[in-house]
Motif scaffolding. Structure first.
Motif, PDB file in Angstrom:
ATOM      1  N   LYS A  10       0.794  -1.332   0.522  1.00  0.00           N
ATOM      2  CA  LYS A  10      -0.507  -0.069   0.020  1.00  0.00           C
ATOM      3  C   LYS A  10       0.724   1.451  -0.323  1.00  0.00           C
ATOM      4  O   LYS A  10       1.614   1.476   0.973  1.00  0.00           O
ATOM      5  CB  LYS A  10      -0.916   0.108   1.456  1.00  0.00           C
ATOM      6  CG  LYS A  10      -1.707   1.481   1.157  1.00  0.00           C
ATOM      7  CD  LYS A  10      -3.001   1.374   2.622  1.00  0.00           C
ATOM      8  CE  LYS A  10      -2.433   1.004   3.914  1.00  0.00           C
ATOM      9  NZ  LYS A  10      -2.847   0.570   4.831  1.00  0.00           N
ATOM     10  N   ARG A  56       5.379  -1.059   5.517  1.00  0.00           N
ATOM     11  CA  ARG A  56       4.442  -0.612   6.434  1.00  0.00           C
ATOM     12  C   ARG A  56       3.765  -1.776   6.855  1.00  0.00           C
ATOM     13  O   ARG A  56       3.895  -2.054   7.963  1.00  0.00           O
ATOM     14  CB  ARG A  56       3.243   0.159   5.485  1.00  0.00           C
ATOM     15  CG  ARG A  56       4.039   1.610   4.742  1.00  0.00           C
ATOM     16  CD  ARG A  56       2.758   1.980   4.400  1.00  0.00           C
ATOM     17  NE  ARG A  56       1.485   2.833   5.017  1.00  0.00           N
ATOM     18  CZ  ARG A  56       0.673   3.334   3.846  1.00  0.00           C
ATOM     19  NH1 ARG A  56       1.097   3.567   3.047  1.00  0.00           N
ATOM     20  NH2 ARG A  56      -0.378   3.654   5.463  1.00  0.00           N
ATOM     21  N   SER A  57       2.196  -2.573   6.376  1.00  0.00           N
ATOM     22  CA  SER A  57       1.989  -3.421   7.175  1.00  0.00           C
ATOM     23  C   SER A  57       1.981  -4.546   6.152  1.00  0.00           C
ATOM     24  O   SER A  57       1.812  -6.152   6.583  1.00  0.00           O
ATOM     25  CB  SER A  57       0.722  -3.239   7.207  1.00  0.00           C
ATOM     26  OG  SER A  57       0.399  -2.573   7.795  1.00  0.00           O
ATOM     27  N   ARG A  76       9.283  -0.819  10.154  1.00  0.00           N
ATOM     28  CA  ARG A  76       7.679  -0.229   9.874  1.00  0.00           C
ATOM     29  C   ARG A  76       7.510   0.780  10.538  1.00  0.00           C
ATOM     30  O   ARG A  76       7.254   1.095  11.792  1.00  0.00           O
ATOM     31  CB  ARG A  76       7.035  -1.822  10.962  1.00  0.00           C
ATOM     32  CG  ARG A  76       5.950  -2.067  10.953  1.00  0.00           C
ATOM     33  CD  ARG A  76       5.224  -0.648  11.209  1.00  0.00           C
ATOM     34  NE  ARG A  76       3.668  -0.663  11.130  1.00  0.00           N
ATOM     35  CZ  ARG A  76       2.661  -0.970   9.820  1.00  0.00           C
ATOM     36  NH1 ARG A  76       3.127   0.307   9.645  1.00  0.00           N
ATOM     37  NH2 ARG A  76       1.254  -1.166  10.648  1.00  0.00           N
ATOM     38  N   GLY A  78       4.812   2.938  11.480  1.00  0.00           N
ATOM     39  CA  GLY A  78       3.749   3.031  11.938  1.00  0.00           C
ATOM     40  C   GLY A  78       4.047   2.515  13.459  1.00  0.00           C
ATOM     41  O   GLY A  78       5.377   2.185  13.979  1.00  0.00           O
ATOM     42  N   ALA A  79       2.882   2.370  14.045  1.00  0.00           N
ATOM     43  CA  ALA A  79       2.913   1.362  15.540  1.00  0.00           C
ATOM     44  C   ALA A  79       2.657   0.248  15.354  1.00  0.00           C
ATOM     45  O   ALA A  79       4.021   0.187  16.285  1.00  0.00           O
ATOM     46  CB  ALA A  79       2.083   2.370  15.932  1.00  0.00           C
ATOM     47  N   GLY A  80       2.101  -0.261  14.585  1.00  0.00           N
ATOM     48  CA  GLY A  80       1.552  -2.028  15.394  1.00  0.00           C
ATOM     49  C   GLY A  80       2.570  -2.629  14.329  1.00  0.00           C
ATOM     50  O   GLY A  80       2.738  -2.519  13.170  1.00  0.00           O
ATOM     51  N   ASN A 103       2.226   8.183  13.138  1.00  0.00           N
ATOM     52  CA  ASN A 103       0.892   7.881  12.625  1.00  0.00           C
ATOM     53  C   ASN A 103      -0.265   8.407  13.341  1.00  0.00           C
ATOM     54  O   ASN A 103      -1.472   8.365  13.038  1.00  0.00           O
ATOM     55  CB  ASN A 103       0.461   7.340  11.336  1.00  0.00           C
ATOM     56  CG  ASN A 103       0.760   6.158  11.874  1.00  0.00           C
ATOM     57  OD1 ASN A 103       0.530   5.831  13.302  1.00  0.00           O
ATOM     58  ND2 ASN A 103       0.821   4.841  11.375  1.00  0.00           N
ATOM     59  N   ARG A 225      -6.693  -3.603  14.946  1.00  0.00           N
ATOM     60  CA  ARG A 225      -6.259  -5.099  14.207  1.00  0.00           C
ATOM     61  C   ARG A 225      -7.897  -5.842  14.064  1.00  0.00           C
ATOM     62  O   ARG A 225      -8.615  -5.944  15.231  1.00  0.00           O
ATOM     63  CB  ARG A 225      -5.609  -5.950  14.915  1.00  0.00           C
ATOM     64  CG  ARG A 225      -3.865  -4.738  14.596  1.00  0.00           C
ATOM     65  CD  ARG A 225      -3.923  -4.770  13.025  1.00  0.00           C
ATOM     66  NE  ARG A 225      -1.975  -3.979  12.794  1.00  0.00           N
ATOM     67  CZ  ARG A 225      -1.838  -2.967  13.000  1.00  0.00           C
ATOM     68  NH1 ARG A 225      -2.763  -1.974  13.167  1.00  0.00           N
ATOM     69  NH2 ARG A 225      -0.865  -2.602  12.540  1.00  0.00           N
ATOM     70  N   LYS A 272      -7.463  -0.589   4.753  1.00  0.00           N
ATOM     71  CA  LYS A 272      -6.475  -0.481   6.139  1.00  0.00           C
ATOM     72  C   LYS A 272      -6.473   0.894   5.754  1.00  0.00           C
ATOM     73  O   LYS A 272      -5.739   1.509   5.189  1.00  0.00           O
ATOM     74  CB  LYS A 272      -6.117  -1.281   6.755  1.00  0.00           C
ATOM     75  CG  LYS A 272      -5.118  -0.292   8.364  1.00  0.00           C
ATOM     76  CD  LYS A 272      -4.891  -1.831   9.020  1.00  0.00           C
ATOM     77  CE  LYS A 272      -4.063  -2.311   9.002  1.00  0.00           C
ATOM     78  NZ  LYS A 272      -2.562  -1.298   9.725  1.00  0.00           N
ATOM     79  N   ALA A 275      -3.915   4.241   8.485  1.00  0.00           N
ATOM     80  CA  ALA A 275      -2.691   6.131   8.723  1.00  0.00           C
ATOM     81  C   ALA A 275      -2.631   6.712   6.514  1.00  0.00           C
ATOM     82  O   ALA A 275      -1.440   7.085   6.362  1.00  0.00           O
ATOM     83  CB  ALA A 275      -1.832   5.487   8.724  1.00  0.00           C
TER      84      ALA A 275
HETATM   85  C1  3PG Z   1      -0.120   1.358  12.352  1.00  0.00           C
HETATM   86  O1  3PG Z   1       0.024   0.185  13.335  1.00  0.00           O
HETATM   87  O2  3PG Z   1       0.814   2.227  12.265  1.00  0.00           O
HETATM   88  C2  3PG Z   1      -1.288   1.399  11.378  1.00  0.00           C
HETATM   89  O3  3PG Z   1      -2.124   0.192  11.634  1.00  0.00           O
HETATM   90  C3  3PG Z   1      -0.754   2.034  10.220  1.00  0.00           C
HETATM   91  O4  3PG Z   1      -0.726   0.712   9.294  1.00  0.00           O
HETATM   92  P1  3PG Z   1       0.055   0.863   7.775  1.00  0.00           P
HETATM   93  O5  3PG Z   1       1.002   2.126   7.563  1.00  0.00           O
HETATM   94  O6  3PG Z   1      -0.793   0.332   6.850  1.00  0.00           O
HETATM   95  O7  3PG Z   1      -1.283   2.140   7.131  1.00  0.00           O
END
Ligand code: 3PG
Length: 307
Positions: A10, A56-57, A76, A78-80, A103, A225, A272, A275
């Motif tokens: 993405k 990203r994801s 990564r 992003g956060a997760g 984000n 998630r 998703k 972000a």
């Molecule tokens: C994250 O964990 O930072 C968000 O869920 C964003 O995920 P993405 O970068 O795949 O949009």
């Protein structure tokens, strides 16, 4: 030359890619971009000579780690980071990082976007409801939840939160009422917004026992998630509580069943979206690029996840 690969199924907004490229090239590193791939084999192929990887994801599992023969760091943006196989990275002494907080605002704004859209009947012209005076419950209180709380106050909502890892005082300082149990959170809030990571403890943890405590007309909002939801429990809740609504930033596996039976009581983003703003892409992408440069130039491992 150190090669930094941005591999994003993405894609980032092009302005974010431009910023990442500038940082990487200014440091004297090579920049490479691999976007919108559909085949994992192509991803594996693209990483073979990368020294650093920004994703990203995108799923960075043992197969990708194995293919990335030169890899020293993966960030990564992003956060997760449930998409990173930290064990496989550690086994190869690859540093894995995320970019926490970068984000958060984008995700928090989407929470309210979905809430208003749905509270107004998806703009169908009929009479809807308002957010003013309703209670927003935050299930986990990290960076996104903090922003959600702050925006909720602007809407005149009451806010409460449950998070065993955050001191009650920190929530109180933000004007958020800490609640002692998860059950209390679900029992007392018209809206519950999920902000926990997906891990072995949280997967499937939002179940019928919790959901059934929600008050009449309640809405569950999921920008975390899909895995944190116990989907059989969610379906049971839809069936047994005709007043219950579910808004989710990513389509659940049981979407077809929900769509077939519970029209008007749900909204799911097709991909998703949390972000997906230029600002979030710039913040997270540039933070990732800077962390990589700082790692190679100064050995900085702030934000390392597999210490
Ligand atoms: C994250 O964990 O930072 C968000 O869920 C964003 O995920 P993405 O970068 O795949 O949009």
């Amino acid at each position: 030359m150190t090669k930094v690969l941005v591999a994003t199924e993405k894609p980032f907004a092009s302005i974010a890619v431009k910023g990442i490229r500038q940082i990487v090239e200014k440091a004297g590193f090579e920049f490479a971009l691999f976007e919108k791939y559909t085949d994992k084999a192509d991803f594996a192929n693209a990483v073979t000579d990368a020294d650093a990887l920004i994703v990203r994801s995108d799923i960075v599992d043992s197969e990708i780690i194995q293919a990335a023969k030169q890899l020293k760091i993966v960030v990564r943006a992003g956060a997760g980071y449930d998409n990173l196989d930290l064990k496989a990275a550690s086994a190869r002494k690859i540093v894995a990082m995320n970019t926490p907080g970068q984000n958060s605002n984008a995700v928090a704004e989407l929470v309210f976007g979905m809430m208003i859209y749905h509270a107004r009947g998806c703009f169908n012209g009929k009479s809807g409801t308002e957010l003013l005076g309703k209670t927003m419950g935050l299930h986990a209180y990290g960076n996104v939840a903090k922003r959600v709380a702050s925006i909720a106050r602007g809407f005149g909502m009451k806010t409460c939160a449950f998070d065993p890892f955050i001191p009650a005082e920190a929530m109180e300082n933000d004007g958020v009422m800490p609640v002692k149990t998860l059950e209390d959170l679900y029992r007392n809030c018209q809206y519950v917004s999920l902000h926990m990571p997906a891990n072995e403890k949280t997967k499937g943890s939002v179940n019928f026992a919790l959901l059934s405590l929600m008050p009449e007309g309640a809405t569950l909002v999921n920008t975390a998630r899909k895995e944190v939801i116990d989907e059989p429990g969610l379906l049971k809740m839809f069936q047994e509580r005709k007043d219950f609504k579910y808004l989710s930033d990513i389509t659940p596996d049981c979407a077809a069943e929900i769509a077939g039976q519970f029209e008007g009581r749900y909204y799911f983003t097709p991909k998703k979206m949390g972000a997906q703003t230029a600002e979030a892409n710039i913040n997270a992408g540039i933070a990732a690029a800077k962390q990589i440069v700082n790692f190679f130039e100064n050995g900085d491992t702030t934000f390392q996840l597999n210490k």
